[in-house]
Design an enzyme around this catalytic site. Sequence first.
Site, PDB file in Angstrom:
ATOM      1  N   GLU A  52       0.820  -1.215   0.000  1.00  0.00           N
ATOM      2  CA  GLU A  52       0.000   0.000   0.000  1.00  0.00           C
ATOM      3  C   GLU A  52       0.853   1.265   0.000  1.00  0.00           C
ATOM      4  O   GLU A  52       0.460   2.277  -0.598  1.00  0.00           O
ATOM      5  CB  GLU A  52      -0.944   0.000   1.211  1.00  0.00           C
ATOM      6  CG  GLU A  52      -2.038  -1.040   1.156  1.00  0.00           C
ATOM      7  CD  GLU A  52      -1.650  -2.374   1.795  1.00  0.00           C
ATOM      8  OE1 GLU A  52      -2.527  -3.237   1.965  1.00  0.00           O
ATOM      9  OE2 GLU A  52      -0.441  -2.528   2.134  1.00  0.00           O
ATOM     10  N   PHE A 114     -12.253  -6.579  13.793  1.00  0.00           N
ATOM     11  CA  PHE A 114     -11.133  -7.110  13.009  1.00  0.00           C
ATOM     12  C   PHE A 114     -10.747  -6.127  11.904  1.00  0.00           C
ATOM     13  O   PHE A 114     -11.597  -5.666  11.147  1.00  0.00           O
ATOM     14  CB  PHE A 114     -11.512  -8.461  12.399  1.00  0.00           C
ATOM     15  CG  PHE A 114     -10.446  -9.045  11.521  1.00  0.00           C
ATOM     16  CD1 PHE A 114      -9.232  -9.465  12.053  1.00  0.00           C
ATOM     17  CD2 PHE A 114     -10.626  -9.152  10.147  1.00  0.00           C
ATOM     18  CE1 PHE A 114      -8.229  -9.984  11.250  1.00  0.00           C
ATOM     19  CE2 PHE A 114      -9.631  -9.680   9.328  1.00  0.00           C
ATOM     20  CZ  PHE A 114      -8.428 -10.096   9.884  1.00  0.00           C
ATOM     21  N   GLN A 115      -9.485  -5.795  11.843  1.00  0.00           N
ATOM     22  CA  GLN A 115      -8.910  -4.862  10.874  1.00  0.00           C
ATOM     23  C   GLN A 115      -9.584  -3.492  10.920  1.00  0.00           C
ATOM     24  O   GLN A 115      -9.739  -2.825   9.904  1.00  0.00           O
ATOM     25  CB  GLN A 115      -8.940  -5.445   9.454  1.00  0.00           C
ATOM     26  CG  GLN A 115      -7.973  -6.611   9.278  1.00  0.00           C
ATOM     27  CD  GLN A 115      -7.708  -6.978   7.825  1.00  0.00           C
ATOM     28  OE1 GLN A 115      -8.545  -6.764   6.958  1.00  0.00           O
ATOM     29  NE2 GLN A 115      -6.530  -7.528   7.567  1.00  0.00           N
ATOM     30  N   LYS A 164     -17.822  -0.598   4.998  1.00  0.00           N
ATOM     31  CA  LYS A 164     -18.168  -1.636   4.024  1.00  0.00           C
ATOM     32  C   LYS A 164     -19.663  -1.667   3.714  1.00  0.00           C
ATOM     33  O   LYS A 164     -20.053  -1.910   2.560  1.00  0.00           O
ATOM     34  CB  LYS A 164     -17.716  -3.004   4.541  1.00  0.00           C
ATOM     35  CG  LYS A 164     -17.841  -4.105   3.489  1.00  0.00           C
ATOM     36  CD  LYS A 164     -17.252  -5.416   3.975  1.00  0.00           C
ATOM     37  CE  LYS A 164     -17.299  -6.478   2.880  1.00  0.00           C
ATOM     38  NZ  LYS A 164     -16.717  -7.762   3.347  1.00  0.00           N
ATOM     39  N   MET A 471      24.360   8.644   3.251  1.00  0.00           N
ATOM     40  CA  MET A 471      24.262   9.936   3.923  1.00  0.00           C
ATOM     41  C   MET A 471      24.467   9.797   5.423  1.00  0.00           C
ATOM     42  O   MET A 471      25.102  10.655   6.059  1.00  0.00           O
ATOM     43  CB  MET A 471      22.912  10.594   3.631  1.00  0.00           C
ATOM     44  CG  MET A 471      22.820  12.025   4.123  1.00  0.00           C
ATOM     45  SD  MET A 471      24.034  13.141   3.369  1.00  0.00           S
ATOM     46  CE  MET A 471      23.186  13.558   1.840  1.00  0.00           C
TER      47      MET A 471
END
Length: 555
Positions: A52, A114-115, A164, A471
């Site tokens: 993602e 959940f999630q 959802k 760096m």
Amino acid sequence: MGGVKLSGAEILLKSLQAEGVDTIFGYPGGQALPIYDALYDSDIRHILTRHEQGAAHAADGYARATGRPGVCLATSGPGATNLVTGIANAYMDSVPMVAITGQVSRALLGRDSFQEADIIGITLPITKHSYLVEDPSELARVVKEAFHVATTGRPGPVLIDMPKDVSSGMFDYEASGELQLPGYSPVKDGEPGRVLEAARAIAASKRPVIYAGGGVVISGAHQELLQLAELLMAPVCNTLLGMGSFPGNHPLSLGMLGMHGTKYANFAVCECDLLIAVGARFDDRVTGKLETFAPEAKVIHIDIDPAEIGKNVRVDIPIVGDVKRVLSQLLEVLQPGLGEAWRDRIQTWKKEYPLSYCDNGRLKPQAIIKEIYNLTGGAARVTTEVGQHQMWTAQYYTFTKPRSFITSGGLGTMGFGLPAAIGVQVGCPDEVVFDIAGDGSIQMNIQELCTAVNYELPVNVAILDNGVLGMVRQWQELFYNRRYSQTELSNPDFVKLAEAYGAEGIRVTKPAEVAPALEQAIRSSRPVMIDFVVDREENVLPMVPPGGSIGKMLG
């Protein structure tokens, strides 16, 4: 269309198409499945990234290269939180982006389902605005508002969180009407009295310098900037994100200023009597020690975001407005400049303190970057990761056009360059795209090479491979008594890794091999990863020590 029954996901996609969206970068998951099901029959192209974060950076790169808002899509919970770095990156660099996340159904919100993650709360400090769509009748309006907010004023990311049951339910659809956003009305034109005051200050100036930032690119003000510089015969220095807003090969160009800027840019700022800041925010990497920054200068600051004016540096003449519009106003009332002695002094600095490196016959990163410029005629779109290679690119690739340099500025996000290059290539399919990378940074999102292969995107990755976190190693050498703590890398075989993903892999160890390898990559219709094995001890110079004056540089 009133009264037509559509799913929330279908309403979302119709609303996106109404905003001109043709591409979404994303990754599916449970709470976003209704949206992905609707995408199956949609004309909108979906680019499946491998993470993602890659989707967010690709949307970012697409937006910076095209000027159109980028769109990314993820599911709830870890999918949404994996977007956070990309959203923060876009926020810091004022990139127009709309991030869409799936969310648990409305009845499950706040129950640690959940999630489930409170992505609105998590991203509150790094978005221009956020929407949790709890009322399906507002979805079309929300999408229209989100794109308006993301692309107007100072651009930035906007989040739309979709439960959802909203995306899967069937609702009456009616296209959004006229926008009504009380309290949101960005100023576009500069206040005329302030513009005249700036014109008078410019006329009185003997040693003016124009300091141009990313706002010039965002507003499309590069022609007005060029006219202003040539009218006044005033030198122009750029921030990292402002590179390309003024032609780097122009006699008035000073290149980049600040920590790794050119000596002549920094000297000019230190001795100017007028600093005209255009679409820039006086970042600490530009100013160094504030007390010694442009100490003799009156400051004109032109910016669309009033919160930036006076935030870091005292401003004598503030002008709030769109850079393109304000410069047009200013050009109408200005007289041609003179300042021959000032121009002569700057030319002397350029001759005395050019950018340089030790050409000892070894493979040098600076030479590789110059060769990329030479072989592409400076016409490539260049992204970078973050680190030494990023600064060398800013120094040694002569950017002459806006939107040709896509890099992570404010957040300094390692792993940005490859997914951003994918977004750039999607948005500019007929152009040569290079990601100039470090061997540490490239491994942050190297899985996106699979995305480039899968969609036949001929992205070129030039890894400046010094076997260390360059760096960080440089800072440890200069400021931590060479105590090299956790900067040594054990790298994979990048050639074999590229081939395993289905891309071409090339290794270069000698200067004579550089041009043939780059030519092979540019000709290829497949993604190409070139592993340039360079000297690990090479440093980015000049360098202003952290917290020091930009007039006192190492190297």
